[in-house]
Motif scaffolding. Structure first.
Motif, PDB file in Angstrom:
ATOM      1  N   ALA A 235     -15.171 -25.722  23.853  1.00  0.00           N
ATOM      2  CA  ALA A 235     -16.048 -24.616  23.454  1.00  0.00           C
ATOM      3  C   ALA A 235     -15.427 -23.273  23.801  1.00  0.00           C
ATOM      4  CB  ALA A 235     -17.411 -24.757  24.118  1.00  0.00           C
ATOM      5  N   TYR A 236     -14.784 -23.204  24.959  1.00  0.00           N
ATOM      6  CA  TYR A 236     -14.120 -21.976  25.407  1.00  0.00           C
ATOM      7  C   TYR A 236     -13.282 -22.330  26.620  1.00  0.00           C
ATOM      8  CZ  TYR A 236     -18.005 -22.009  28.769  1.00  0.00           C
ATOM      9  OH  TYR A 236     -18.914 -22.378  29.725  1.00  0.00           O
ATOM     10  N   LYS A 237     -12.603 -21.350  27.186  1.00  0.00           N
ATOM     11  CA  LYS A 237     -11.844 -21.544  28.412  1.00  0.00           C
ATOM     12  C   LYS A 237     -12.359 -20.588  29.486  1.00  0.00           C
ATOM     13  CE  LYS A 237      -7.621 -23.360  26.340  1.00  0.00           C
ATOM     14  NZ  LYS A 237      -6.150 -23.212  26.208  1.00  0.00           N
ATOM     15  N   SER A 238     -12.353 -21.061  30.724  1.00  0.00           N
ATOM     16  CA  SER A 238     -12.817 -20.256  31.847  1.00  0.00           C
ATOM     17  C   SER A 238     -11.814 -19.147  32.153  1.00  0.00           C
ATOM     18  CB  SER A 238     -13.004 -21.144  33.075  1.00  0.00           C
ATOM     19  OG  SER A 238     -11.722 -21.573  33.547  1.00  0.00           O
TER      20      SER A 238
ATOM     21  N   TYR B 192     -22.620 -17.862  24.725  1.00  0.00           N
ATOM     22  CA  TYR B 192     -23.295 -17.011  23.737  1.00  0.00           C
ATOM     23  C   TYR B 192     -22.852 -17.397  22.323  1.00  0.00           C
ATOM     24  CZ  TYR B 192     -24.558 -12.527  21.447  1.00  0.00           C
ATOM     25  OH  TYR B 192     -25.064 -11.543  20.612  1.00  0.00           O
ATOM     26  N   GLU B 193     -21.554 -17.535  22.131  1.00  0.00           N
ATOM     27  CA  GLU B 193     -21.026 -17.872  20.806  1.00  0.00           C
ATOM     28  C   GLU B 193     -21.367 -19.308  20.413  1.00  0.00           C
ATOM     29  OE1 GLU B 193     -16.882 -16.898  21.172  1.00  0.00           O
ATOM     30  OE2 GLU B 193     -17.227 -14.759  20.740  1.00  0.00           O
ATOM     31  N   LEU B 194     -21.386 -20.202  21.387  1.00  0.00           N
ATOM     32  CA  LEU B 194     -21.754 -21.584  21.099  1.00  0.00           C
ATOM     33  C   LEU B 194     -23.175 -21.656  20.554  1.00  0.00           C
ATOM     34  CD1 LEU B 194     -21.009 -24.704  23.222  1.00  0.00           C
ATOM     35  CD2 LEU B 194     -23.377 -24.238  22.620  1.00  0.00           C
ATOM     36  N   VAL B 195     -24.082 -20.891  21.158  1.00  0.00           N
ATOM     37  CA  VAL B 195     -25.473 -20.876  20.686  1.00  0.00           C
ATOM     38  C   VAL B 195     -25.571 -20.220  19.316  1.00  0.00           C
ATOM     39  CG1 VAL B 195     -27.752 -19.890  21.123  1.00  0.00           C
ATOM     40  CG2 VAL B 195     -26.490 -20.982  22.977  1.00  0.00           C
TER      41      VAL B 195
END
Length: 394
Positions: free
Chosen positions: A130-133, A288-291
């Protein structure tokens, strides 16, 4: 488990031989047709291959009886009908128990290991980054199901609340087992849930913070000097909620963020700093982008502690939220809290922006991080709550 058959047959026949619902086998093999060709790889959910060395000579029938396999399956798996003593075979074994790590520290490595293990055992489980930390750790989203109803669940927004990830991953494991073997899930038909609901799950939102709490400042690598400074040069990070840069990820959302900015810490630290502006951190931006992309009907964020359920934001939640929380209270003993002097959270923004149900569920009781000895009780109550959410049992 991947197998190759010696003869062609229908995929539905394979499903019958392995006691699997046909739709599960199709979901695990989306590129296969209904007819399986010889030597064509097939992913079989819920099974593992194990090495067996035969002690005596065996026929197809005696091999099938000894290892409790259908004779037709043995015929399809092996070319020969006679197996001399000493023969080494790879045979399928059904997985019937959960495999995720539940009773112990649950860091990023444990979570990643469990995700990979579940994906191998249940190949209809879809995963994506989904993203990276901040530190570059890939954060995985799990996707389960085919339904129009779309529900998102996450855990470990806060580093010292890592026990939520352990509990959530055990729920994922139990769900996958129930779907695979066409069983009930805590009294509900798993196949119906799979057909009706698409689950999106992010089991560890803040992996950098989790590892810092569990393993200390060495895991912060290039941020070690920073986190030690922000922690007052204390080597104990048990009170750390923030991401590795000292930003509280659950105070990063555009839902009265300005109010939190006025009354919360003005500088990065172990907890409560909302950032210089909303959505400054890769973790909060990623969620935020995932939602935004997910078009979810409902979101659930797992936190600790207090055995409470927060379900309202500025009276903008739909009426179904009250009905759902009443049912959750009934099955778990948790208390639903409507009015809360706390803003800029993930569920606050979701309710504010989408006018759909959002819940923050505070698991367990005590001081964070909660002791792992609570995990069984936490999980028992969590599964009851999640079944209300997923099943729509109101």
């Amino acid at each position: 488990m991947e197998i190759k058959l010696q003869e062609s047959c229908q995929l539905s026949t394979v499903a019958t031989l392995f006691h699997l619902p046909t739709y599960v086998l199709f979901s695990a093999n989306p590129f296969l047709s209904t007819h399986v060709l010889p030597q064509q790889p097939i992913q079989v959910p819920g099974y593992q291959l194990f090495n067996a060395t035969l002690d005596t000579d065996m026929s197809t029938a005696s091999l099938a009886a000894a290892y409790k396999l259908p004779i037709q399956l043995v015929d399809l798996l092996f070319e020969q009908s006679y197996f001399p003593a000493g023969t080494q075979l790879l045979l399928p074994r059904r997985i019937t128990a959960a495999v995720t790590h539940l009773h112990g520290y649950y860091d990023y490595a444990a979570c990643l290991h469990d995700i990979q293990t579940l994906q191998q055992l249940f190949p209809f489980l879809k995963i994506r980054t989904a993203y990276k930390s901040v530190m570059g750790k890939p954060v995985t989203e799990l996707l389960i199901g085919k339904g129009k109803k779309r529900i998102h669940i996450n855990a470990s927004f806060h580093g010292n609340e890592w026990i939520t990830s352990s509990a959530l991953m055990r729920f994922v494991n139990d769900y996958l087992l129930s779907v695979t073997h066409d069983d009930t899930l805590f009294g509900y038909s798993a196949s119906k849930l799979y057909q009706d609901v698409t689950l999106s799950i992010v089991p560890m939102v803040n992996p950098d913070g989790v590892d810092l709490v569990i393993h200390g400042s060495k895991t912060a690598q290039e941020y070690e000097e920073l986190v030690r400074f922000l922690n007052g040069d204390c080597t104990d990070f048990q009170g750390w909620k923030s991401n590795i840069k000292g930003v509280d990820l659950n105070k990063q959302y555009p839902a009265r963020w300005e109010y939190e900015q006025l009354r919360k810490p003005k500088l990065p630290g172990p907890r409560d700093f909302p950032g210089r502006t909303p959505l400054t951190e890769p973790e909060s931006i990623g969620m935020y982008e995932l939602v935004q992309d997910g078009n979810f009907d409902m979101v659930v964020a797992l936190h600790t502690q207090g055995e409470e359920i927060y379900w309202s934001y500025d009276e903008k939640e739909p009426s179904i939220s009250s009905t759902l929380v009443s049912r959750m209270e009934e099955v778990s003993g948790y208390e639903g809290i409507k009015e809360l002097d706390n803003y800029a959270g993930f569920k606050d923004w979701f309710i504010d922006h989408y006018r759909r149900p959002g819940f923050t569920i505070e698991l367990g009781k005590g001081e964070n991080p909660l002791p792992i000895e609570q995990i069984d009780t936490i999980y028992e109550k969590l599964q009851a709550i999640l079944m209300v959410i997923i099943s729509g049992d109101v």
